[in-house]
Design an enzyme around this catalytic site. Sequence first.
Site, short mmCIF file in Angstrom:
data_model
loop_
_atom_site.label_atom_id
_atom_site.label_comp_id
_atom_site.label_asym_id
_atom_site.label_seq_id
_atom_site.Cartn_x
_atom_site.Cartn_y
_atom_site.Cartn_z
N GLY A 99 0.84 -1.23 -0.02
CA GLY A 99 0.01 -0.04 0.18
C GLY A 99 0.90 1.40 0.04
O GLY A 99 0.32 2.31 0.49
N GLY A 100 1.95 1.40 -0.35
CA GLY A 100 3.00 2.41 -0.33
C GLY A 100 2.38 3.66 -1.14
O GLY A 100 2.07 4.60 -1.04
N ASP A 137 3.20 -0.69 -9.89
CA ASP A 137 4.54 -0.98 -9.34
C ASP A 137 4.85 -2.52 -8.84
O ASP A 137 4.82 -2.86 -7.86
CB ASP A 137 4.87 -0.08 -7.97
CG ASP A 137 6.42 -0.07 -7.53
OD1 ASP A 137 7.24 -0.36 -8.36
OD2 ASP A 137 6.35 -0.08 -6.21
N LYS A 192 10.49 -3.43 -14.75
CA LYS A 192 11.65 -4.15 -14.21
C LYS A 192 12.57 -4.22 -15.42
O LYS A 192 12.15 -4.83 -16.60
CB LYS A 192 11.17 -5.42 -13.56
CG LYS A 192 10.07 -5.28 -12.59
CD LYS A 192 10.49 -4.43 -11.35
CE LYS A 192 9.48 -4.01 -10.23
NZ LYS A 192 9.85 -3.40 -9.41
#
Length: 345
Positions: free
Chosen positions: A218-219, A272, A302
């Site tokens: 949850g950042g 992300d 990535k």
Amino acid sequence: MMEEQLLQSSTFIGTANRGYGQQAQEEIIRLFGPPFKFSQLVPNETFRFELPLGKAEATQRLVEQEPMFLRHIQPVDAELDWDGELDSLLEWATSSIKLEAGTLIAVQVRKTEQLATKVSQGEYKQALDLALTKAYATEPVAKGGEFILSLYLTPEKAYIGLSAPEHNLSDWSGGAIRFRKEEGQLSRAKFKLLEAEQVFGLDFSQYKMALDVGAAPGGWTSLLLERGVKVTAIDPAKLDKALLKHPNLTFHQKNASDVKLLADAYELLVCDMSWSPRQMARLIKELLPSLRTGGTAILTVKLMHKKAFQTVRELVGDLSPELSLQKGKQLFHNREELTLFFIKS
């Protein structure tokens, strides 16, 4: 100011994320063409390079066509042979620069690990701040200055350059953007989105509805909620319990392919995930009907097997024509990845 360069050549120090100096150098060659002279200062990270153009023209091209892997540049207006002594730097600074009284100037000092001196970077900076103030009545600042005086110190050389902050690609020393970790912060991934907001010139508080794909823990969701955005978060893993109570959060704990979203519901899509880029692209493509025309997408990519440029080309191609790439950057808080900013066509 320093004396204008008369020769049609210029020298810079470039900085990339550790392990990506080669990619940054390749971008410079693509932008300017050979011949070139590169010399390594920190292997595959920091390097000196010369361009067959004057400083102003070279800087303009680097800023207007900003490379993805070149994080920071410092002009080299002077190279001093020195032995680590502070006095020689102070003498140069008080005799070779011309600045008006009241000029706001930020001194940024970096040095290599090989430089054996008891003087710290902070002490070099403090001494130079004081010397410039006495000599020119300038005002030292940490951020928001009219000029940056950059020093890169090695055991044999002191590389010095004066520039406007916007001409360094980043106004942070070496492009190393630092954020203070907050109490209860869910993950350091939040720093990536904070940095992306700055680097891409965005203001997340201007968005009303956002979709966070692969949101756990949850950042990124937490930052968007702090900005007042209503967030739909999707991830089969769990979000932090503290987020689940937020009134602006809708959480689907399932695979994104199993979630039915309304068309044109979101102005912002962020992702992300640690998936392979092409796998991620297929998923995002399926979700794009929910993103409004003109909407923003921020995606972390990535880098597979260091084939960085091929990876980006393939991803951009996979997401075309729905998404149009605006800018890509390997942020300071990226590692084996970079961050891309798209607009939906």
